[in-house]
Design an enzyme around this catalytic site. Structure first.
Site, PDB file in Angstrom:
ATOM      1  N   LYS A  37       0.837  -1.194   0.000  1.00 46.90           N
ATOM      2  CA  LYS A  37       0.000   0.000   0.000  1.00 46.90           C
ATOM      3  C   LYS A  37       0.878   1.252   0.000  1.00 46.90           C
ATOM      4  CE  LYS A  37      -3.709   2.080   2.814  1.00 46.90           C
ATOM      5  NZ  LYS A  37      -4.477   1.938   4.079  1.00 46.90           N
ATOM      6  N   HIS A  59       0.867   4.274  -3.130  1.00 49.12           N
ATOM      7  CA  HIS A  59       0.388   5.632  -2.880  1.00 49.12           C
ATOM      8  C   HIS A  59       1.500   6.676  -2.925  1.00 49.12           C
ATOM      9  CE1 HIS A  59      -2.966   3.166  -1.486  1.00 49.12           C
ATOM     10  NE2 HIS A  59      -3.704   4.205  -1.794  1.00 49.12           N
ATOM     11  N   HIS A  72      -3.699   0.487  -8.971  1.00 47.82           N
ATOM     12  CA  HIS A  72      -4.215  -0.580  -8.115  1.00 47.82           C
ATOM     13  C   HIS A  72      -5.737  -0.568  -8.089  1.00 47.82           C
ATOM     14  CE1 HIS A  72      -3.769   2.874  -5.318  1.00 47.82           C
ATOM     15  NE2 HIS A  72      -4.816   2.367  -4.676  1.00 47.82           N
ATOM     16  N   ARG A  89     -12.577  11.357   6.799  1.00 48.17           N
ATOM     17  CA  ARG A  89     -11.395  10.547   7.061  1.00 48.17           C
ATOM     18  C   ARG A  89     -10.632  11.100   8.266  1.00 48.17           C
ATOM     19  NH1 ARG A  89      -9.620   7.523   2.560  1.00 48.17           N
ATOM     20  NH2 ARG A  89      -7.435   8.173   2.747  1.00 48.17           N
ATOM     21  N   LYS A 142      -4.876   9.711   8.653  1.00 45.61           N
ATOM     22  CA  LYS A 142      -4.781   9.063   7.344  1.00 45.61           C
ATOM     23  C   LYS A 142      -3.630   9.683   6.563  1.00 45.61           C
ATOM     24  CE  LYS A 142      -7.726   6.506   5.811  1.00 45.61           C
ATOM     25  NZ  LYS A 142      -7.877   5.020   5.850  1.00 45.61           N
ATOM     26  N   CYS A 146     -14.053   3.855   1.460  1.00 41.85           N
ATOM     27  CA  CYS A 146     -13.187   3.810   0.278  1.00 41.85           C
ATOM     28  C   CYS A 146     -11.920   3.061   0.672  1.00 41.85           C
ATOM     29  CB  CYS A 146     -12.798   5.208  -0.176  1.00 41.85           C
ATOM     30  SG  CYS A 146     -14.027   6.481   0.129  1.00 41.85           S
ATOM     31  N   SER A 147     -11.614   1.992  -0.031  1.00 44.76           N
ATOM     32  CA  SER A 147     -10.415   1.236   0.330  1.00 44.76           C
ATOM     33  C   SER A 147     -10.004   0.343  -0.836  1.00 44.76           C
ATOM     34  CB  SER A 147     -10.666   0.417   1.603  1.00 44.76           C
ATOM     35  OG  SER A 147      -9.444  -0.115   2.103  1.00 44.76           O
ATOM     36  N   GLU A 171      -3.240   9.016  -5.229  1.00 39.98           N
ATOM     37  CA  GLU A 171      -4.017   7.853  -5.628  1.00 39.98           C
ATOM     38  C   GLU A 171      -3.910   7.653  -7.137  1.00 39.98           C
ATOM     39  OE1 GLU A 171      -5.337   5.751  -3.706  1.00 39.98           O
ATOM     40  OE2 GLU A 171      -6.036   6.704  -1.861  1.00 39.98           O
ATOM     41  N   GLU A 217      -6.089   4.779  -9.130  1.00 40.13           N
ATOM     42  CA  GLU A 217      -6.945   3.647  -8.817  1.00 40.13           C
ATOM     43  C   GLU A 217      -7.884   3.297  -9.964  1.00 40.13           C
ATOM     44  OE1 GLU A 217      -7.389   3.941  -4.002  1.00 40.13           O
ATOM     45  OE2 GLU A 217      -9.001   4.840  -5.190  1.00 40.13           O
TER      46      GLU A 217
END
Length: 237
Positions: free
Chosen positions: A39, A43, A55, A74, A78, A90-91, A150, A152
Site C-alpha cells: 500500500k 500511494h 491498483h 477521514r 490518514k 473507500c479502500s 491515488e 486507482e
C-alpha cells in the site's frame, strides 16, 4: 525501504502498519491483475508516476431506508487525504484469495464488507456481500500532498441497508447521513472554501459524473437498470 521508514517517522503507527503490511492488487487499465505491491508504494506519487502503478480499489455508497447517503470524514492520521469528507467507505481489495475472486465481483464485495466493519463498525450481517450492487468502474489519478496520492481503478458499490455504525477513530473522524440538498450544500462549502470543508477527489468525480442519476434509481428501487460493468470510465480529477 529502511530510509523510507525514517522519512516517515511521524506517521501514525496504525497507518504505518497498514501501509507496509497491506498488499494491493496491481492491474492494467483493462483491470487485468498484473501483480501486487505494498500500500505504501502504491500511494507514493513518485512510484505512481515513474512506474505507472495502478491498483484496484472500491468505493461504497450506503443509503439508509430514507435514501440518505452515509458519508465519512477521514481521520486526521490518514496518510492520504486526512480530514476529507467522502462516501461511506473507500479502500482496496487486498492480494489474498478471498479478495481476488473475479466471479460476480465477489473479491471486491468481500473487501467492502471487511472494511465497513474495520472503519465503521458495521457488522457483516448488516452488510451481506450479496446486497452490494456494483454499478460501474472508473480510473482516476489524484495527488494528495505532493508525496502521496491515488491512482486507482475503482469499483463503485451501492447498498441500501439500515445499519449500526460505530466508527473506528483510527480511520474515521466523523460520519453523517445526508440527503441530496445537504450533499449539495457540502459541495458548495468545499468549492467556496467555507468551514475548512474538503471533499475527496474520487467522491467528487462520482458526484459530478454519476451520483444524482444513480440516486434516482436508489429511490425507485431500479439500481439494476443503472449497472454498467463493461465500461471503465477514465476520469480526470
Amino acid at each position: 525501504m529502511a530510509a523510507a521508514v525514517v522519512d516517515d517517522a511521524g506517521m501514525d503507527a496504525v497507518q504505518k502498519r497498514l501501509m507496509f503490511e497491506d498488499e494491493c492488487i496491481l492491474v492494467d487499465e483493462q483491470d487485468n491483475v498484473v501483480g501486487h505491491e505494498s500500500k505504501y508504494n502504491c500511494h507514493l506519487m513518485e512510484k505512481i508516476d515513474s512506474e505507472n502503478l495502478l491498483h484496484r480499489a472500491f468505493s461504497v455508497f450506503l443509503f439508509n431506508s430514507k435514501y440518505e447517503l452515509l458519508l465519512q470524514q477521514r481521520s486526521a492520521t490518514k496518510v492520504t487525504f486526512p480530514l476529507v469528507w467522502t462516501n461511506t467507505c473507500c479502500s482496496h481489495p487486498l492480494y489474498r484469495e478471498s479478495e481476488l475472486i473475479q466471479e460476480n465481483y465477489l473479491g471486491v464485495r468481500n473487501a467492502a464488507q471487511r472494511k465497513l466493519l474495520d472503519e465503521l463498525g458495521i457488522p457483516a450481517e448488516d452488510a451481506p456481500v450479496d446486497q452490494f450492487t456494483p454499478l460501474g468502474r472508473m480510473l482516476y489519478k489524484a495527488p494528495s500532498d505532493g508525496k502521496w496520492g491515488e491512482h486507482e481503478l475503482d469499483y463503485l458499490l451501492f447498498i441500501v441497508r439500515d445499519v449500526k455504525v460505530q466508527p473506528n477513530p483510527d480511520e474515521v473522524a466523523d460520519v453523517k447521513y445526508v440527503n441530496r440538498d445537504e450533499l449539495k450544500e457540502l459541495i458548495r462549502k468545499a468549492d467556496a472554501g467555507e468551514d475548512g470543508v474538503k471533499i475527496s477527489p474520487w467522491f467528487r468525480l462520482v458526484v459530478d459524473n454519476f451520483l444524482m442519476g444513480w440516486w434516482d434509481h436508489v429511490e425507485k428501487g431500479t439500481l439494476g437498470e443503472a449497472v454498467d460493468m463493461e465500461t471503465i470510465h477514465k476520469l480526470k480529477e
